[in-house]
Design a protein around this motif. Sequence first.
Motif, PDB file in Angstrom:
ATOM      1  N   ALA A 152       0.828  -1.213   0.000  1.00 55.63           N
ATOM      2  CA  ALA A 152       0.000   0.000   0.000  1.00 55.63           C
ATOM      3  C   ALA A 152       0.858   1.256   0.000  1.00 55.63           C
ATOM      4  CB  ALA A 152      -0.935  -0.008   1.203  1.00 55.63           C
ATOM      5  N   ARG A 153       1.919   1.265   0.781  1.00 59.06           N
ATOM      6  CA  ARG A 153       2.774   2.451   0.864  1.00 59.06           C
ATOM      7  C   ARG A 153       3.561   2.647  -0.426  1.00 59.06           C
ATOM      8  NH1 ARG A 153       1.238   5.304   4.949  1.00 59.06           N
ATOM      9  NH2 ARG A 153       1.928   3.869   6.561  1.00 59.06           N
ATOM     10  N   GLU A 154       4.039   1.563  -1.017  1.00 56.52           N
ATOM     11  CA  GLU A 154       4.746   1.666  -2.292  1.00 56.52           C
ATOM     12  C   GLU A 154       3.823   2.212  -3.371  1.00 56.52           C
ATOM     13  OE1 GLU A 154       7.511  -2.213  -1.202  1.00 56.52           O
ATOM     14  OE2 GLU A 154       6.029  -2.348  -2.812  1.00 56.52           O
ATOM     15  N   GLY A 166       7.698  14.797 -13.681  1.00 55.11           N
ATOM     16  CA  GLY A 166       8.579  15.879 -14.093  1.00 55.11           C
ATOM     17  C   GLY A 166       8.905  16.874 -12.999  1.00 55.11           C
ATOM     18  N   ARG A 167       8.297  16.724 -11.827  1.00 53.14           N
ATOM     19  CA  ARG A 167       8.526  17.635 -10.711  1.00 53.14           C
ATOM     20  C   ARG A 167       9.274  16.906  -9.608  1.00 53.14           C
ATOM     21  NH1 ARG A 167       3.940  19.570  -6.445  1.00 53.14           N
ATOM     22  NH2 ARG A 167       5.259  20.830  -5.094  1.00 53.14           N
ATOM     23  N   VAL A 168      10.340  17.510  -9.124  1.00 51.60           N
ATOM     24  CA  VAL A 168      11.126  16.907  -8.053  1.00 51.60           C
ATOM     25  C   VAL A 168      10.417  17.129  -6.719  1.00 51.60           C
ATOM     26  CG1 VAL A 168      13.358  16.832  -6.896  1.00 51.60           C
ATOM     27  CG2 VAL A 168      13.246  17.336  -9.345  1.00 51.60           C
ATOM     28  N   LEU A 169      10.224  16.047  -5.960  1.00 55.02           N
ATOM     29  CA  LEU A 169       9.614  16.122  -4.641  1.00 55.02           C
ATOM     30  C   LEU A 169      10.636  15.740  -3.587  1.00 55.02           C
ATOM     31  CD1 LEU A 169       6.147  14.434  -5.314  1.00 55.02           C
ATOM     32  CD2 LEU A 169       6.700  16.871  -5.297  1.00 55.02           C
ATOM     33  N   SER A 170      10.714  16.524  -2.541  1.00 52.69           N
ATOM     34  CA  SER A 170      11.657  16.244  -1.464  1.00 52.69           C
ATOM     35  C   SER A 170      11.143  15.105  -0.592  1.00 52.69           C
ATOM     36  CB  SER A 170      11.863  17.489  -0.597  1.00 52.69           C
ATOM     37  OG  SER A 170      10.684  17.783   0.128  1.00 52.69           O
ATOM     38  N   ARG A 171      12.021  14.573   0.232  1.00 52.46           N
ATOM     39  CA  ARG A 171      11.611  13.525   1.163  1.00 52.46           C
ATOM     40  C   ARG A 171      10.507  14.027   2.084  1.00 52.46           C
ATOM     41  NH1 ARG A 171      15.701  11.570   5.736  1.00 52.46           N
ATOM     42  NH2 ARG A 171      14.875  13.493   6.670  1.00 52.46           N
ATOM     43  N   GLU A 175       6.784  12.481   2.530  1.00 49.27           N
ATOM     44  CA  GLU A 175       6.294  12.029   3.837  1.00 49.27           C
ATOM     45  C   GLU A 175       4.936  12.641   4.147  1.00 49.27           C
ATOM     46  OE1 GLU A 175      10.541  11.293   6.201  1.00 49.27           O
ATOM     47  OE2 GLU A 175       9.372  13.116   6.533  1.00 49.27           O
ATOM     48  N   GLN A 176       4.755  13.918   3.825  1.00 49.11           N
ATOM     49  CA  GLN A 176       3.489  14.585   4.120  1.00 49.11           C
ATOM     50  C   GLN A 176       2.330  14.010   3.305  1.00 49.11           C
ATOM     51  OE1 GLN A 176       4.701  18.719   3.505  1.00 49.11           O
ATOM     52  NE2 GLN A 176       4.606  19.060   5.696  1.00 49.11           N
ATOM     53  N   HIS A 177       2.644  13.487   2.119  1.00 46.26           N
ATOM     54  CA  HIS A 177       1.618  12.869   1.287  1.00 46.26           C
ATOM     55  C   HIS A 177       1.331  11.428   1.690  1.00 46.26           C
ATOM     56  CE1 HIS A 177       0.867  15.955  -1.739  1.00 46.26           C
ATOM     57  NE2 HIS A 177       2.165  16.214  -1.755  1.00 46.26           N
ATOM     58  N   LEU A 178       2.288  10.767   2.340  1.00 54.27           N
ATOM     59  CA  LEU A 178       2.187   9.332   2.584  1.00 54.27           C
ATOM     60  C   LEU A 178       1.727   8.961   3.984  1.00 54.27           C
ATOM     61  CD1 LEU A 178       5.482   8.100   0.852  1.00 54.27           C
ATOM     62  CD2 LEU A 178       3.155   7.916  -0.013  1.00 54.27           C
ATOM     63  N   TYR A 179       1.780   9.905   4.925  1.00 55.62           N
ATOM     64  CA  TYR A 179       1.478   9.567   6.314  1.00 55.62           C
ATOM     65  C   TYR A 179       0.456  10.545   6.876  1.00 55.62           C
ATOM     66  CZ  TYR A 179       5.582   6.584   5.976  1.00 55.62           C
ATOM     67  OH  TYR A 179       6.492   5.623   5.581  1.00 55.62           O
ATOM     68  N   SER A 180      -0.554  10.006   7.540  1.00 57.18           N
ATOM     69  CA  SER A 180      -1.565  10.838   8.184  1.00 57.18           C
ATOM     70  C   SER A 180      -1.275  10.916   9.673  1.00 57.18           C
ATOM     71  CB  SER A 180      -2.968  10.275   7.922  1.00 57.18           C
ATOM     72  OG  SER A 180      -3.075   8.944   8.381  1.00 57.18           O
ATOM     73  N   TRP A 181      -2.189  11.543  10.414  1.00 52.88           N
ATOM     74  CA  TRP A 181      -1.979  11.766  11.839  1.00 52.88           C
ATOM     75  C   TRP A 181      -1.676  10.455  12.574  1.00 52.88           C
ATOM     76  CZ3 TRP A 181      -7.184  14.737  12.684  1.00 52.88           C
ATOM     77  CH2 TRP A 181      -7.101  15.983  12.055  1.00 52.88           C
ATOM     78  N   GLN A 183       0.695   8.391  12.539  1.00 50.87           N
ATOM     79  CA  GLN A 183       1.498   7.344  11.925  1.00 50.87           C
ATOM     80  C   GLN A 183       2.979   7.672  12.099  1.00 50.87           C
ATOM     81  OE1 GLN A 183      -0.137   7.307   7.868  1.00 50.87           O
ATOM     82  NE2 GLN A 183      -1.213   5.413   8.374  1.00 50.87           N
ATOM     83  N   GLU A 184       3.682   6.743  12.703  1.00 49.28           N
ATOM     84  CA  GLU A 184       5.104   6.955  12.954  1.00 49.28           C
ATOM     85  C   GLU A 184       5.889   6.845  11.655  1.00 49.28           C
ATOM     86  OE1 GLU A 184       8.669   5.092  15.763  1.00 49.28           O
ATOM     87  OE2 GLU A 184       6.567   4.549  16.113  1.00 49.28           O
ATOM     88  N   VAL A 185       6.804   7.785  11.455  1.00 51.40           N
ATOM     89  CA  VAL A 185       7.586   7.834  10.216  1.00 51.40           C
ATOM     90  C   VAL A 185       9.057   7.619  10.554  1.00 51.40           C
ATOM     91  CG1 VAL A 185       8.137   9.158   8.149  1.00 51.40           C
ATOM     92  CG2 VAL A 185       5.936   9.512   9.302  1.00 51.40           C
ATOM     93  N   ASP A 186       9.622   6.529  10.089  1.00 50.73           N
ATOM     94  CA  ASP A 186      11.058   6.307  10.263  1.00 50.73           C
ATOM     95  C   ASP A 186      11.837   7.308   9.430  1.00 50.73           C
ATOM     96  OD1 ASP A 186      10.606   4.175  11.954  1.00 50.73           O
ATOM     97  OD2 ASP A 186      10.628   2.697  10.331  1.00 50.73           O
ATOM     98  N   SER A 187      13.019   7.662   9.886  1.00 52.01           N
ATOM     99  CA  SER A 187      13.804   8.694   9.210  1.00 52.01           C
ATOM    100  C   SER A 187      14.166   8.316   7.780  1.00 52.01           C
ATOM    101  CB  SER A 187      15.075   8.993  10.009  1.00 52.01           C
ATOM    102  OG  SER A 187      15.877   7.829  10.118  1.00 52.01           O
ATOM    103  N   ASN A 188      14.271   7.023   7.494  1.00 46.47           N
ATOM    104  CA  ASN A 188      14.653   6.597   6.141  1.00 46.47           C
ATOM    105  C   ASN A 188      13.506   5.890   5.425  1.00 46.47           C
ATOM    106  OD1 ASN A 188      14.626   4.297   7.719  1.00 46.47           O
ATOM    107  ND2 ASN A 188      16.353   3.345   6.642  1.00 46.47           N
ATOM    108  N   ALA A 189      12.259   6.148   5.861  1.00 47.02           N
ATOM    109  CA  ALA A 189      11.114   5.420   5.303  1.00 47.02           C
ATOM    110  C   ALA A 189      10.980   5.636   3.797  1.00 47.02           C
ATOM    111  CB  ALA A 189       9.830   5.846   6.019  1.00 47.02           C
ATOM    112  N   VAL A 190      11.083   6.880   3.341  1.00 45.34           N
ATOM    113  CA  VAL A 190      10.925   7.154   1.917  1.00 45.34           C
ATOM    114  C   VAL A 190      12.021   6.462   1.118  1.00 45.34           C
ATOM    115  CG1 VAL A 190      11.019   8.965   0.156  1.00 45.34           C
ATOM    116  CG2 VAL A 190       9.675   9.311   2.243  1.00 45.34           C
ATOM    117  N   GLU A 191      13.245   6.526   1.604  1.00 47.72           N
ATOM    118  CA  GLU A 191      14.352   5.873   0.898  1.00 47.72           C
ATOM    119  C   GLU A 191      14.124   4.375   0.779  1.00 47.72           C
ATOM    120  OE1 GLU A 191      14.638   8.116   3.225  1.00 47.72           O
ATOM    121  OE2 GLU A 191      16.020   9.695   2.549  1.00 47.72           O
ATOM    122  N   VAL A 192      13.590   3.770   1.834  1.00 45.80           N
ATOM    123  CA  VAL A 192      13.325   2.324   1.800  1.00 45.80           C
ATOM    124  C   VAL A 192      12.257   2.005   0.761  1.00 45.80           C
ATOM    125  CG1 VAL A 192      12.359   0.396   3.118  1.00 45.80           C
ATOM    126  CG2 VAL A 192      14.048   1.909   4.168  1.00 45.80           C
TER     127      VAL A 192
END
Length: 223
Positions: A152-154, A166-171, A175-181, A183-192
Amino acid sequence: MRVLLAEDDPLLGDGLRAGLRQLGFLVDWVRDGLAAESELRAHPYAAAVLDLGLPLKDGMDVLAAIRRAGLTLPVLVLTARDALPDRIRGLDVGADDYVVKPVDLNELAARLRALVRRAHGQPQECLTAQDVVLDPAARSVLQVGAPVALSAREFDLLHTLLLNTGRVLSREQLEQHLYSWGQEVDSNAVEVHVHHLRRKLGSALIQTVRGVGYVVMREPARA
Protein backbone atom coordinates in the motif's frame (compact mmCIF):
# COMPACT_ATOMS: atom_id res chain seq x y z
CA MET A 1 -3.67 10.08 -1.40
CA ARG A 2 -4.06 12.15 1.77
CA VAL A 3 -7.33 14.04 2.18
CA LEU A 4 -8.88 16.16 4.91
CA LEU A 5 -12.44 15.34 5.97
CA ALA A 6 -14.33 18.15 7.76
CA GLU A 7 -17.58 16.73 9.13
CA ASP A 8 -19.19 17.37 12.51
CA ASP A 9 -21.64 14.44 12.49
CA PRO A 10 -19.78 11.68 14.41
CA LEU A 11 -21.53 8.73 12.77
CA LEU A 12 -21.25 10.09 9.24
CA GLY A 13 -17.68 11.25 9.75
CA ASP A 14 -16.58 7.90 11.15
CA GLY A 15 -18.28 6.06 8.29
CA LEU A 16 -16.74 8.30 5.62
CA ARG A 17 -13.28 8.02 7.15
CA ALA A 18 -13.48 4.23 7.40
CA GLY A 19 -14.92 3.83 3.92
CA LEU A 20 -12.42 6.12 2.21
CA ARG A 21 -9.58 4.37 4.00
CA GLN A 22 -10.80 1.04 2.65
CA LEU A 23 -10.69 2.58 -0.83
CA GLY A 24 -7.05 3.58 -0.42
CA PHE A 25 -7.23 7.14 0.92
CA LEU A 26 -5.35 8.50 3.90
CA VAL A 27 -7.95 10.47 5.86
CA ASP A 28 -7.49 13.09 8.57
CA TRP A 29 -10.85 13.96 10.16
CA VAL A 30 -11.74 17.24 11.88
CA ARG A 31 -15.11 18.20 13.35
CA ASP A 32 -15.21 22.03 13.20
CA GLY A 33 -14.45 24.82 10.80
CA LEU A 34 -11.55 26.38 12.70
CA ALA A 35 -9.73 23.04 12.84
CA ALA A 36 -10.42 22.49 9.13
CA GLU A 37 -8.93 25.84 8.15
CA SER A 38 -5.92 25.33 10.42
CA GLU A 39 -5.15 21.89 8.98
CA LEU A 40 -5.57 23.01 5.39
CA ARG A 41 -3.15 25.88 5.95
CA ALA A 42 -0.63 23.62 7.70
CA HIS A 43 -0.51 20.51 5.48
CA PRO A 44 -0.40 19.85 1.72
CA TYR A 45 -3.51 17.68 1.35
CA ALA A 46 -4.33 16.24 -2.05
CA ALA A 47 -7.97 17.27 -1.57
CA ALA A 48 -10.57 18.16 1.06
CA VAL A 49 -14.12 16.99 1.72
CA LEU A 50 -15.86 19.91 3.39
CA ASP A 51 -19.23 20.02 5.14
CA LEU A 52 -20.80 23.47 5.25
CA GLY A 53 -22.70 23.28 8.55
CA LEU A 54 -19.62 23.12 10.75
CA PRO A 55 -19.44 24.51 14.31
CA LEU A 56 -17.09 27.39 15.21
CA LYS A 57 -16.73 28.45 11.57
CA ASP A 58 -19.13 27.75 8.72
CA GLY A 59 -17.71 25.64 5.91
CA MET A 60 -18.47 28.33 3.33
CA ASP A 61 -16.37 30.80 5.34
CA VAL A 62 -13.57 28.21 5.60
CA LEU A 63 -13.63 27.76 1.84
CA ALA A 64 -13.55 31.52 1.21
CA ALA A 65 -10.66 31.96 3.66
CA ILE A 66 -8.41 29.30 2.16
CA ARG A 67 -9.02 30.60 -1.35
CA ARG A 68 -8.13 34.13 -0.24
CA ALA A 69 -4.95 32.65 1.26
CA GLY A 70 -4.03 31.23 -2.15
CA LEU A 71 -4.60 27.55 -1.37
CA THR A 72 -5.50 25.77 -4.60
CA LEU A 73 -6.12 22.19 -3.45
CA PRO A 74 -9.35 20.64 -4.78
CA VAL A 75 -12.29 21.03 -2.39
CA LEU A 76 -15.39 18.86 -2.62
CA VAL A 77 -18.30 20.30 -0.67
CA LEU A 78 -20.44 17.53 0.84
CA THR A 79 -23.50 19.05 2.48
CA ALA A 80 -27.20 18.76 3.20
CA ARG A 81 -27.74 22.26 1.77
CA ASP A 82 -29.40 21.39 -1.54
CA ALA A 83 -30.94 24.76 -2.45
CA LEU A 84 -29.79 26.13 -5.80
CA PRO A 85 -28.48 29.43 -4.32
CA ASP A 86 -26.29 27.43 -1.89
CA ARG A 87 -24.85 25.34 -4.73
CA ILE A 88 -24.16 28.42 -6.83
CA ARG A 89 -22.51 30.27 -3.94
CA GLY A 90 -20.38 27.26 -3.01
CA LEU A 91 -19.03 26.96 -6.54
CA ASP A 92 -18.50 30.71 -6.85
CA VAL A 93 -16.63 30.86 -3.53
CA GLY A 94 -14.20 28.22 -4.73
CA ALA A 95 -15.56 24.68 -4.46
CA ASP A 96 -14.40 22.33 -7.22
CA ASP A 97 -17.39 20.02 -6.76
CA TYR A 98 -20.65 20.26 -4.80
CA VAL A 99 -22.37 17.06 -3.66
CA VAL A 100 -25.58 16.81 -1.65
CA LYS A 101 -25.85 14.20 1.11
CA PRO A 102 -26.34 11.29 1.10
CA VAL A 103 -23.68 10.17 -1.38
CA ASP A 104 -22.52 6.74 -2.47
CA LEU A 105 -19.04 6.13 -1.10
CA ASN A 106 -17.66 4.83 -4.40
CA GLU A 107 -18.99 7.90 -6.19
CA LEU A 108 -17.37 10.15 -3.60
CA ALA A 109 -14.03 8.36 -4.08
CA ALA A 110 -14.31 8.64 -7.88
CA ARG A 111 -15.07 12.36 -7.65
CA LEU A 112 -12.05 12.88 -5.39
CA ARG A 113 -9.75 10.99 -7.77
CA ALA A 114 -11.03 13.04 -10.70
CA LEU A 115 -10.50 16.33 -8.85
CA VAL A 116 -6.95 15.39 -7.91
CA ARG A 117 -6.13 14.27 -11.46
CA ARG A 118 -7.38 17.53 -12.93
CA ALA A 119 -5.53 19.57 -10.31
CA HIS A 120 -2.29 17.93 -11.48
CA GLY A 121 -3.07 18.32 -15.19
CA GLN A 122 -3.69 14.59 -15.64
CA PRO A 123 -6.80 14.15 -17.84
CA GLN A 124 -6.70 10.35 -18.09
CA GLU A 125 -7.97 7.91 -15.48
CA CYS A 126 -4.70 5.95 -15.52
CA LEU A 127 -1.32 7.57 -14.94
CA THR A 128 1.54 6.55 -17.23
CA ALA A 129 5.26 7.11 -17.31
CA GLN A 130 7.74 5.20 -19.44
CA ASP A 131 6.53 1.57 -19.42
CA VAL A 132 4.46 1.84 -16.22
CA VAL A 133 0.68 2.29 -15.98
CA LEU A 134 -0.98 3.01 -12.61
CA ASP A 135 -4.75 2.74 -12.13
CA PRO A 136 -5.77 4.72 -9.01
CA ALA A 137 -9.30 3.28 -8.88
CA ALA A 138 -8.21 -0.35 -9.08
CA ARG A 139 -5.00 0.38 -7.14
CA SER A 140 -3.09 -1.66 -9.69
CA VAL A 141 0.20 -1.22 -11.53
CA LEU A 142 1.26 -2.69 -14.85
CA GLN A 143 4.72 -2.66 -16.38
CA VAL A 144 4.91 -3.60 -20.05
CA GLY A 145 1.41 -5.02 -19.59
CA ALA A 146 2.34 -7.30 -16.69
CA PRO A 147 0.94 -6.74 -13.16
CA VAL A 148 3.37 -5.63 -10.46
CA ALA A 149 2.53 -6.32 -6.81
CA LEU A 150 3.16 -3.31 -4.57
CA SER A 151 2.52 -2.72 -0.90
CA ALA A 152 0.00 0.00 0.00
CA ARG A 153 2.77 2.45 0.86
CA GLU A 154 4.75 1.67 -2.29
CA PHE A 155 1.61 2.23 -4.36
CA ASP A 156 0.91 5.57 -2.65
CA LEU A 157 4.48 6.73 -3.20
CA LEU A 158 4.42 5.80 -6.88
CA HIS A 159 0.99 7.43 -7.25
CA THR A 160 2.30 10.68 -5.76
CA LEU A 161 5.35 10.70 -8.01
CA LEU A 162 3.28 9.97 -11.13
CA LEU A 163 0.79 12.72 -10.29
CA ASN A 164 3.79 15.05 -10.20
CA THR A 165 5.59 13.69 -13.26
CA GLY A 166 8.58 15.88 -14.09
CA ARG A 167 8.53 17.64 -10.71
CA VAL A 168 11.13 16.91 -8.05
CA LEU A 169 9.61 16.12 -4.64
CA SER A 170 11.66 16.24 -1.46
CA ARG A 171 11.61 13.53 1.16
CA GLU A 172 9.64 15.83 3.46
CA GLN A 173 7.02 16.49 0.78
CA LEU A 174 6.63 12.79 0.13
CA GLU A 175 6.29 12.03 3.84
CA GLN A 176 3.49 14.59 4.12
CA HIS A 177 1.62 12.87 1.29
CA LEU A 178 2.19 9.33 2.58
CA TYR A 179 1.48 9.57 6.31
CA SER A 180 -1.57 10.84 8.18
CA TRP A 181 -1.98 11.77 11.84
CA GLY A 182 -0.49 9.42 14.40
CA GLN A 183 1.50 7.34 11.92
CA GLU A 184 5.10 6.96 12.95
CA VAL A 185 7.59 7.83 10.22
CA ASP A 186 11.06 6.31 10.26
CA SER A 187 13.80 8.69 9.21
CA ASN A 188 14.65 6.60 6.14
CA ALA A 189 11.11 5.42 5.30
CA VAL A 190 10.93 7.15 1.92
CA GLU A 191 14.35 5.87 0.90
CA VAL A 192 13.33 2.32 1.80
CA HIS A 193 10.13 2.54 -0.25
CA VAL A 194 12.03 4.00 -3.21
CA HIS A 195 14.52 1.14 -2.97
CA HIS A 196 11.68 -1.42 -3.05
CA LEU A 197 10.04 0.30 -6.03
CA ARG A 198 13.31 0.30 -7.95
CA ARG A 199 13.79 -3.38 -7.19
CA LYS A 200 10.32 -4.16 -8.58
CA LEU A 201 10.15 -1.65 -11.45
CA GLY A 202 13.79 -1.15 -12.39
CA SER A 203 16.20 1.60 -11.50
CA ALA A 204 15.40 3.93 -14.42
CA LEU A 205 11.88 5.02 -13.43
CA ILE A 206 12.55 6.96 -10.23
CA GLN A 207 15.49 9.33 -10.46
CA THR A 208 17.34 10.82 -7.50
CA VAL A 209 18.16 14.51 -7.67
CA ARG A 210 21.01 14.72 -5.22
CA GLY A 211 20.33 17.02 -2.29
CA VAL A 212 16.77 17.71 -3.47
CA GLY A 213 14.60 14.60 -3.77
CA TYR A 214 13.04 12.23 -6.30
CA VAL A 215 11.37 12.59 -9.68
CA VAL A 216 9.70 10.42 -12.33
CA MET A 217 10.09 11.57 -15.92
CA ARG A 218 7.46 10.67 -18.52
CA GLU A 219 10.12 9.43 -20.95
CA PRO A 220 13.33 7.57 -20.00
CA ALA A 221 16.52 9.59 -19.83
CA ARG A 222 18.63 9.39 -22.97
CA ALA A 223 22.01 7.76 -22.61
